[in-house]
Motif scaffolding. Structure first.
Motif, PDB file in Angstrom:
ATOM      1  N   VAL A  94       0.835  -1.213   0.000  1.00  0.00           N
ATOM      2  CA  VAL A  94       0.000   0.000   0.000  1.00  0.00           C
ATOM      3  C   VAL A  94       0.856   1.244   0.000  1.00  0.00           C
ATOM      4  O   VAL A  94       0.561   2.235  -0.700  1.00  0.00           O
ATOM      5  CB  VAL A  94      -0.954  -0.022   1.217  1.00  0.00           C
ATOM      6  CG1 VAL A  94      -1.764   1.271   1.268  1.00  0.00           C
ATOM      7  CG2 VAL A  94      -1.869  -1.232   1.150  1.00  0.00           C
ATOM      8  N   THR A  95       1.945   1.215   0.748  1.00  0.00           N
ATOM      9  CA  THR A  95       2.823   2.397   0.822  1.00  0.00           C
ATOM     10  C   THR A  95       3.393   2.734  -0.546  1.00  0.00           C
ATOM     11  O   THR A  95       3.382   3.892  -0.977  1.00  0.00           O
ATOM     12  CB  THR A  95       3.962   2.136   1.819  1.00  0.00           C
ATOM     13  OG1 THR A  95       3.413   1.855   3.107  1.00  0.00           O
ATOM     14  CG2 THR A  95       4.881   3.337   1.916  1.00  0.00           C
ATOM     15  N   LEU A  96       3.881   1.707  -1.251  1.00  0.00           N
ATOM     16  CA  LEU A  96       4.434   1.946  -2.586  1.00  0.00           C
ATOM     17  C   LEU A  96       3.360   2.418  -3.551  1.00  0.00           C
ATOM     18  O   LEU A  96       3.628   3.218  -4.456  1.00  0.00           O
ATOM     19  CB  LEU A  96       5.103   0.669  -3.100  1.00  0.00           C
ATOM     20  CG  LEU A  96       5.934   0.829  -4.373  1.00  0.00           C
ATOM     21  CD1 LEU A  96       7.102   1.773  -4.125  1.00  0.00           C
ATOM     22  CD2 LEU A  96       6.438  -0.521  -4.865  1.00  0.00           C
ATOM     23  N   THR A  97       2.132   1.937  -3.377  1.00  0.00           N
ATOM     24  CA  THR A  97       1.027   2.379  -4.234  1.00  0.00           C
ATOM     25  C   THR A  97       0.799   3.878  -4.096  1.00  0.00           C
ATOM     26  O   THR A  97       0.667   4.612  -5.101  1.00  0.00           O
ATOM     27  CB  THR A  97      -0.261   1.627  -3.867  1.00  0.00           C
ATOM     28  OG1 THR A  97      -0.043   0.223  -3.955  1.00  0.00           O
ATOM     29  CG2 THR A  97      -1.395   2.018  -4.792  1.00  0.00           C
ATOM     30  N   LYS A  98       0.766   4.363  -2.864  1.00  0.00           N
ATOM     31  CA  LYS A  98       0.552   5.797  -2.635  1.00  0.00           C
ATOM     32  C   LYS A  98       1.737   6.608  -3.126  1.00  0.00           C
ATOM     33  O   LYS A  98       1.565   7.699  -3.693  1.00  0.00           O
ATOM     34  CB  LYS A  98       0.288   6.043  -1.162  1.00  0.00           C
ATOM     35  CG  LYS A  98      -1.016   5.419  -0.672  1.00  0.00           C
ATOM     36  CD  LYS A  98      -1.251   5.677   0.802  1.00  0.00           C
ATOM     37  CE  LYS A  98      -2.574   5.068   1.266  1.00  0.00           C
ATOM     38  NZ  LYS A  98      -2.825   5.282   2.708  1.00  0.00           N
ATOM     39  N   GLN A  99       2.945   6.095  -2.937  1.00  0.00           N
ATOM     40  CA  GLN A  99       4.124   6.806  -3.433  1.00  0.00           C
ATOM     41  C   GLN A  99       4.131   6.868  -4.950  1.00  0.00           C
ATOM     42  O   GLN A  99       4.524   7.893  -5.542  1.00  0.00           O
ATOM     43  CB  GLN A  99       5.388   6.118  -2.921  1.00  0.00           C
ATOM     44  CG  GLN A  99       5.586   6.240  -1.420  1.00  0.00           C
ATOM     45  CD  GLN A  99       6.756   5.411  -0.923  1.00  0.00           C
ATOM     46  OE1 GLN A  99       7.236   4.512  -1.614  1.00  0.00           O
ATOM     47  NE2 GLN A  99       7.232   5.705   0.288  1.00  0.00           N
ATOM     48  N   LEU A 100       3.698   5.803  -5.597  1.00  0.00           N
ATOM     49  CA  LEU A 100       3.614   5.799  -7.061  1.00  0.00           C
ATOM     50  C   LEU A 100       2.587   6.814  -7.541  1.00  0.00           C
ATOM     51  O   LEU A 100       2.817   7.532  -8.528  1.00  0.00           O
ATOM     52  CB  LEU A 100       3.249   4.388  -7.540  1.00  0.00           C
ATOM     53  CG  LEU A 100       3.284   4.128  -9.045  1.00  0.00           C
ATOM     54  CD1 LEU A 100       4.683   4.367  -9.596  1.00  0.00           C
ATOM     55  CD2 LEU A 100       2.838   2.701  -9.355  1.00  0.00           C
TER      56      LEU A 100
END
Length: 494
Positions: free
Chosen positions: A40-46
């Motif tokens: 989820v963290t990488l999704t928001k950063q992307l």
């Protein structure tokens, strides 16, 4: 016009072009964690780096609400129809699927991403890329802006990803939807085999792009049926009439949208009609076939087979003795076993006596048709006496008469006779291949009593030695000479 001013104009055009594109970023699927792992963290950063590139990104909570409403757990469940519906409901131009295929930390920091962009209008893939970064391969010249941590490497990869997509947006192909506004995800027809025109139960699981049609209709050569909506989401079901004629029959689906709009799916599935017993055969791969009876001494291997592909409901095996008594039963609600081996034992694993037995295999297909095949067997233990030996006198001369044992089915292939004195001295040897046989005892043996031994080999490979009592060489009587030894030597070879 200065070069700096020109650069500002070009940058503004790129941002304007990118900002016109609205993107749905699916949760990043992390294969390095598990099959269902999400980052989820990488999704928001992307999403953040795409917005920094000027793209309009659907808010994370709106995207997540769509997934929950449609019971979607991972990006692998996004097909072309779902991508189109998602794009319509979230007002986006494309759906981005991202997968982490490789990740390492500490001394060997690296990351690999695979990206697929689905067109919101057609649901088809219109762009894809792979981004691989290693902390030792992504360092700038002279060390300025050097990547020091895993976080630095990840941000570098995300920026590279966003730049690639942003640069490609102006050249993305424009495709119209070529697939229908529905998707059939599952078809269940039970049973697939019927007889005499018995009905079958049909369930169709189907998803629609927008509103569901007025009704669904299933059509066969025996008539049509309107399917009712099931309690299961996106499922329609009903009883479908079938033809009584043997063979394979197609099932067609009609989707009634309105009076003027109808979609037909030909050959949606097929059902099969069988009004005859299953064509069952029993192949015996070991043993000796004598007079349509398979003789064996140790074990026998049977391969049951159907001569046509037909789904079975169950099978049952029975073994009966000569009087018709059932001594062994076995069966299962399943298809036929590939291989059966019978070791000549009963239901209690006790070794059976010499004799004739019948194996009956019964099968029932899913339509209720039944068939059975009977195979005859003859069990001859390896230590079974094969030859009856008797001493006879003819015209005053002594002979040994060799006869097959009573009810002997397996023929003797070779025999060897030896006469010894009570002291163990061999005085006469004779070999033969046929029974019955009459062997003359030489008159010059100069012994009143002799011991007879016969070694017999049958066509099953059994080797048995028979020792007799002492033979009386006087001329006043004839008697039976056979007396089996306590330790018979035998071997079985298949």
């Amino acid at each position: 016009m200065s070069s700096c001013f020109i650069c500002l104009i070009v940058s503004a055009l790129l941002v304007t072009s990118a900002s016109a594109y609205r993107l749905t970023v699916m949760p990043v699927h992390d294969l390095t964690a598990s099959r269902s792992g999400l980052d989820v963290t990488l999704t928001k950063q992307l999403s953040d780096v795409f917005q920094q590139q000027g793209l309009d990104v659907v808010p994370y909570q709106k995207m997540l609400a769509f997934l929950v409403d449609n019971s979607i757990r991972r990006s692998g469940e996004i097909d072309s129809l779902t991508a189109r519906r998602m794009a319509q409901q979230l007002n986006s131009d494309g759906v981005l699927l991202t997968t982490i295929t490789e990740r390492a930390i500490h001394r060997q920091s690296k990351i690999a991403l695979t990206l697929v962009l689905l067109d919101g209008e057609s649901g088809e893939q219109i762009w894809g890329a792979t981004v691989c970064d290693h902390i030792n391969d992504s360092q700038p010249l002279l060390g300025i802006g050097r990547l020091e941590t895993d976080g630095d490497l990840k941000q570098h990869s995300l920026r590279t990803t966003a730049a690639l997509l942003s640069a490609k947006i102006p050249d993305l192909p424009q495709r119209e939807a070529s697939l229908p506004d529905y998707r059939i995800t599952d078809i269940d027809l039970k049973p697939v085999l019927v007889r005499n025109g018995n009905p079958v139960f049909c369930r169709v699981q189907i998803k629609f792009l927008n509103q569901a049609p007025t009704y669904l209709e299933v059509e066969t050569s025996a008539g049509s049926t309107i399917l009712r909506k099931s309690r299961i989401p996106n499922c329609y079901e009903g009883q479908v009439a079938t033809s009584p004629r043997n063979g394979s029959h197609p099932v067609h689906l009609k989707i009634h949208w309105s009076k003027d709009k109808l979609d037909t799916v030909d050959n949606l599935t097929r059902y099969h009609v069988a009004n005859t017993p299953p064509p069952l055969k029993m192949h015996v791969t070991t043993g000796l076939n004598i007079e349509e009876t398979y003789a064996f001494s140790d074990s026998v291997v049977i391969l049951p087979r159907l001569e046509e592909d037909r789904p079975l409901d169950r099978w049952q095996l029975m073994i009966k003795d000569r009087e018709g008594k059932t001594i062994l039963t076995e069966g299962k609600n399943a298809s036929l076993p590939e291989r059966l081996e019978w070791r000549g034992t009963d239901a209690y694993n006790h070794r059976l006596e010499t004799g004739r037995y019948t194996m009956i295999m019964q099968v029932w297909d899913v339509a209720g048709n039944r068939n059975q095949v009977a195979t005859k067997f003859y069990l001859q233990p390896a230590n079974q006496d094969m030859i009856n030996i008797s001493q006879v006198q003819i015209d005053g001369k002594n002979y040994l008469k060799l006869l097959p044992a009573q009810d002997q089915l397996v023929p003797v292939e070779q025999w060897s006779l030896e006469l010894e004195t009570p002291e163990g001295n061999s005085v006469y040897n004779k070999t033969g291949w046929e029974l019955p046989s009459l062997v003359a005892i030489p008159v010059n043996l100069e012994a009143d009593r002799l011991i007879c031994s016969v070694q017999a080999l049958d066509r099953l490979g059994n080797n048995v030695e028979i020792k007799t009592a002492q033979l009386d060489m006087s001329n006043d009587h004839e008697r039976v000479a056979q007396r089996p030894s306590q330790n018979s030597l035998w071997s079985a070879d298949f």
